[in-house]
Design an enzyme around this catalytic site. Structure first.
Site, PDB file in Angstrom:
ATOM      1  N   ASP B  52       0.777  -1.230   0.000  1.00 29.23           N
ATOM      2  CA  ASP B  52       0.000   0.000   0.000  1.00 29.23           C
ATOM      3  C   ASP B  52       0.813   1.287   0.000  1.00 29.23           C
ATOM      4  OD1 ASP B  52       0.932  -0.332   2.493  1.00 29.23           O
ATOM      5  OD2 ASP B  52      -1.014  -0.378   3.473  1.00 29.23           O
ATOM      6  N   ARG B 282      -1.276   5.183   8.262  1.00 30.87           N
ATOM      7  CA  ARG B 282      -2.161   5.008   7.108  1.00 30.87           C
ATOM      8  C   ARG B 282      -3.419   5.842   7.227  1.00 30.87           C
ATOM      9  NH1 ARG B 282      -3.114  -1.109   5.568  1.00 30.87           N
ATOM     10  NH2 ARG B 282      -4.629   0.133   4.409  1.00 30.87           N
ATOM     11  N   TYR B 290       5.775  -2.872  10.647  1.00 29.82           N
ATOM     12  CA  TYR B 290       6.659  -3.954  10.226  1.00 29.82           C
ATOM     13  C   TYR B 290       7.538  -4.280  11.421  1.00 29.82           C
ATOM     14  CZ  TYR B 290       5.393  -2.981   5.368  1.00 29.82           C
ATOM     15  OH  TYR B 290       4.729  -2.811   4.198  1.00 29.82           O
ATOM     16  N   PRO B 366       9.161  -5.505   1.658  1.00 28.63           N
ATOM     17  CA  PRO B 366       8.137  -4.492   1.409  1.00 28.63           C
ATOM     18  C   PRO B 366       8.408  -3.156   2.089  1.00 28.63           C
ATOM     19  CG  PRO B 366       7.354  -6.051   3.046  1.00 28.63           C
ATOM     20  CD  PRO B 366       8.727  -6.505   2.648  1.00 28.63           C
TER      21      PRO B 366
END
Lengths: 676, 676
Positions: B52, B282, B290, B366
């Site tokens: 994302d 977000r 993470y 990621p």
């Protein structure tokens, strides 16, 4: 089933008419979760033409509901205003140019987009929020009110439904849109060619099962947004006061083929003796021309014979004005003609139960780009007040401010329009001695004065229980007495010289304390029915100032405070009044959780942690410069101040952090205490 | 009907996989009007979690297709990067902070929005443009390729369909989404809770009538975007090269309840001995964490036992890293775990007929926010080339540049990720003598070096027939020979020092000459399949310069010119190559129609008048300052220059106005002459 009694039901709010004024009203109801119906006699929405200028203020309002970006993206932005006049030898020349919107007054500029798209945005927004807030509704098309009655006995009872209406549901034939019945190939072709993909749903009217029948509806409030020939106004027996002028204008929406240089600017053209026109460049290569039709004259009754007017007549007039430049077109999307007239309604409301708004209470010339905007702003002013009355959040007395505030705006608008139209329609003066002609210097002066007016940002509401400022409410409004009952609270305007009480809270960039994101502060003044208190916290790293902030928060959290008084104990602390903070200490020297009292970033219900979106700072951004918010708002960067903002974004009150009595008295006038 | 032969049909382009890479490819096809199918084995679109992070470059690309605004509005913008490390006494402290995106490189910043929303924007855009351009298509879900064959004999025939596939249409049971079958209450709850209103259509799969059956499809081109376990890659026998590391990471998408100060910034936290984590704030109050899982170790085979990993395990690890700050949550929207591994495919294409892209050809960690972006940019690079080959606008030879350009990017990405992951997963050094530990100074240095890399804006494509620059195409790419056949054309880079050939054309503000509206110039580099020639016309009020501009236009309009050669005579003159002009004379001293040759604002077909959207000026705007475009692009404001821009917005060629041979040779390498 013939012979059966008409169905009967109740609703909190009925809106008559789904033009921009009605849609704006419905949008408020959707955002406030009010049980609402909105009816329109037309069978489908509008797909072309009609009013389409968007003021800065209208775009700000759209954004406060969440769809300003859609309008801003699709609209044509007007940047430059250009004036063409005859030179002394009679030849047309560009006399002057200037910014169309005065720089610095808004983050938007005047823009143009056709009304059908704007109605689309409203419809989508109403659908989204009326569902989210638990009272889903949409426009009911092909429904006509045929009777209305107001019960005097229960008019002051907040729980009553004192209005009884009879609604007639048209058959599909009766509800067919006028646009496709006009017989004009242009308009008819237009009807389909202008259809946006997301409008296809609206081509077929929703079946209600009541087609051809009547129903009885009882309502708490009715808002008539049913246009210049308003049925609602006629039922109430209210008058429009004013006179038509002798000036007849034609309107053409075309894709022009021309060598005229300023066809993509907003441009006024005064020809030596062939009349005037105005150029309004639009989206998708379209241009709207307003063209004076000198050869069409009113008859003895004062009305013009419209049958003489065709697109060819309007084009020929435009060609004469623009000569020696050439103008033709192949694509015409819409056209009309009108006779300038300025009228204002005698009354905007009946017993604060039935209201009328928009074209139903004021008509004027369209060239100032005012019509749709002022109409939408009527119900933007009214909608939240009705919602507060329905939910008993506010006393019914605040409803009187609608007429006081908006009738005064309409009166001011008509006075301006009268002056501007006369200057625009008149023949340019040949020289200083030509007194029958219009001085181009005067025209420019009035245009410049009017630019602020035309932005929608010069509206300055008078003193009332919603606007705590010096002066007399009758003088500052339309004459209605709307002073607070206590009548004592007056703002300290000098604490925030950039925030005139009664005017809309302007936008300057601030940064989110927690995440450093720059925001136009106005983005956080959302139209959700809440008041806001903007705490200019000053420099919270000064211990004396931090003490002041702490004491202010302690008071607000105390039993019976201005905040607790109107907030249900089970609701979030920001349910009725939201506190937003702007401080002036360096962002990187502050931590949200330790440098600001919890009240300013409250714990959210349902274990969602601290609020991170309520504390902002006036500091340099990483990518977008410095907003200079304290300077622009005219607030002392050390001591700050406290500002109350109405749900519609107008500044209501300004005081020191110690002036908790002022804040308490202000909210006592506009919010009811919760019943425990 | 059992026993019936499978249905058989043809298509120009088949895309396998409807993740971001497949969607991006399909978007190109929709904008270029190519007959396309896109299939996905899953029964519905994604509603939560997964990749994302959105790079600046991805947002720019979205905007070039027309939906950058939707992503930018909904996404959380990352402004600040914050580093927390142990102080000498072992206590966690904020060591440094800096802008997350280097200022000035883009009009966007790095942002975060969940993949399901991004897929929604793609789907809406594909629907709109594939319909508008005459080849409507949408994602076919629950369809699986089971066989693929490439016919060597016809592979070079531009009219052939050399690829034959067998597709299996799954039954509804087979196509049920894994997310709702996972057995995890979190993920399952999420599946519905994250559903946006405009996704409800995708909950029920469209019926094709072929459920449970197979079909045969012949295609000109196939693009495999089918993920890390790519079926397409396996059929072609291509390998991924590289190794997993020992580091195991968990991912939690939660609404955190925490007193950690930097929970709304992008934040790296190295604890003294409990591992590391990264905070990615977000939208909607969510935060992605993470978290390094030190106690989970790979087994002898090098793979970790994932059954040990639960949200509770990840949370506990995060709590240890963040101590003494507290962290809990009630709302978890998604979680997963992964083992860092860096791999690149050996080949990206088979005979320039079957391509693979995205996760199918590169995997990496990621945390750098690269995965989805690099995957989308693979097919953003490929899509228009395939479209040009299908329509025979371009020679098939340009298709070789896909592997040359994108495999090199993947190799560079993997090298960076290797370095960054090692530094991020390592234990912080106690002091300069602690050589086994990771120096926090080095971590910061690599982060800063990597910020440009992570923006997606440092991509610099090597020399090829599409990129006329100095050097050797094999060295500058992945080793593939993609030099132009003629091989002679080289840009004069010094004429536009701010426009490195091979890099994306950056955006600076310019004004529309006709209407004064300020635009980020990149807004006009739309992804519609056209090349653009940006004519920096210099100061057109200097008569010598005006002569140069006139001569340049005369040549372009001459028979067989670089422009006429590839433009069908019946098509608009801007159908294949669009000329956009930026001049440097004062705007108000110029008139569009008289100061610029007609070619620069051509008459539009169908009697739509002059073009008003092709001539821009580098001048002061009324409301938004001065873009300083000439200065920023590094172009001489008097003499200007000529720049060719690829359909994907990368600078391809720079020359003087007199260098018409250079321009001619450049386009000879990338566009075919029309057949008359």
């Amino acid at each position: 089933m013939p012979g059966v009694n008409p169905p009967e039901s109740k609703i909190d709010v009925l809106i008559i008419g789904a033009g921009p004024a009605g849609m704006m009203c419905a949008t408020w109801m959707a955002h406030c979760g009010i049980a609402t119906r909105i009816i329109d006699k037309r069978g489908t929405k509008i797909f072309n033409g009609q009013a389409d200028g968007l003021q800065c203020r209208s775009l700000e309002i759209f954004e406060s509901f969440g769809f300003g970006d859609r309008a801003w993206k699709e609209a044509n932005h007007l940047l430059e205003f250009s004036m063409w006049n005859p030179s002394p030898d009679g030849k047309l020349r560009r006399d002057d140019r200037m910014p169309d919107t005065p720089p610095g007054i808004s983050r938007y500029t005047e823009s143009v987009l056709h009304q059908g798209r704007i109605e689309r945005f409203f419809l989508d927004n109403i659908a989204k929020y009326s569902v989210a807030n638990g009272n889903p509704f949409t426009v009911e098309r092909g429904v006509l009110p045929i009777d209305i009655h107001l019960d005097d006995a229960t008019v002051d009872d907040p729980d009553a439904y004192p209005i009884t209406l009879t609604l007639r549901h048209l058959t599909d034939d009766e509800a067919a849109p006028e646009q496709s019945q006009s017989g004009s190939g242009v308009s008819d072709g237009l009807f389909r060619s202008n259809l946006a993909p997301d409008d296809t749903d609206d081509l077929s009217r929703k079946t209600s099962g009541l087609e051809g029948r009547e129903e009885t509806l009882r309502a708490k409030y009715v808002i008539g947004c049913d246009g210049a020939h308003s049925w609602t106004r006629k039922q109430l027996g209210f008058q429009l006061e004013g006179e038509p002028t002798d000036y007849i204008w034609g309107v053409l929406d075309i894709i022009p083929v021309t060598n005229f240089p300023d066809i993509r600017n907003r441009t006024s053209v005064h020809s030596e003796s062939s009349g005037s026109l105005m150029v309004i460049p639009r989206e998708a290569g379209l241009v709207r021309l307003y063209v004076q039709l000198q050869e069409v004259k009113p008859d003895a009754s004062g009305r013009a014979d419209r049958s003489q007017i065709t697109p060819a007549v309007i084009l020929a007039a435009a060609q004469r004005v623009l000569a020696p430049y050439t103008l033709t077109y192949k694509h015409c999307h819409w056209w009309t003609a009108y006779q300038i007239g300025q009228r204002v309604g005698t009354d905007f409301a009946s017993r604060e139960r039935i209201f009328i708004a928009g074209d139903a209470v004021h008509t004027h010339s369209p060239k100032a780009g005012q019509g749709m905007n002022v109409s939408m702003q009527d119900t933007y002013n009214l909608g939240w007040k009705v919602a507060h009355a329905v939910t008993k959040r506010a006393p019914r007395s605040i409803l009187k401010t609608y007429q006081s505030e908006r009738r005064r705006v309409a009166q001011d608008l008509i006075a301006f329009d009268h002056k501007f139209s006369r200057l625009f329609s008149g023949r340019p003066a040949k020289d200083a001695a030509d007194e029958a002609g219009v001085s181009m210097e005067e025209f420019k002066k009035v245009f410049l004065q009017g630019a602020m007016f035309a932005s929608g940002l010069s509206v300055n509401y008078g003193r009332s229980m919603l606007v705590a400022k010096e002066g007399n409410s009758k003088d500052q409004g339309d004459g209605t007495d709307v002073d607070a009952v206590g009548g004592k609270v007056v703002s300290k305007q000098q604490l925030a010289t950039g925030l005139p009480v009664g005017m809309r809270f302007p936008s300057f960039q601030v940064l989110n304390q927690a995440g450093a994101r720059p925001w136009p502060f106005q983005q956080w003044l959302k139209s959700d029915g809440r008041y806001r208190v903007v705490l200019f916290a000053g420099n919270v790293k000064h211990s004396a100032q931090r003490d002041r902030v702490d004491r202010w928060c302690e008071h607000a959290e105390g039993e019976g405070s201005w905040l607790k008084r109107c907030t249900p104990p089970s609701a979030p602390i920001d349910a009725v009044i939201e506190i937003l903070t702007i401080h002036s200490a360096p962002r990187t020297e502050c931590e949200l959780l330790t440098d600001f009292p919890d009240l300013l970033h409250p714990l959210q219900q349902d274990d969602k942690g601290w609020s991170y979106d309520k504390v902002f700072v006036d500091d340099m951004s990483y990518h977008e410069g410095h907003g200079e918010a304290y300077k622009n708002y005219g607030v002392d960067p050390v001591r700050g101040c406290v500002v109350a903002v109405r749900p519609d974004g107008y500044t209501g009150y300004i005081g020191e952090l110690e002036d908790v009595d002022g804040l308490t008295n202000y909210f006592a006038g506009c919010l009811l205490a919760i019943s425990r």
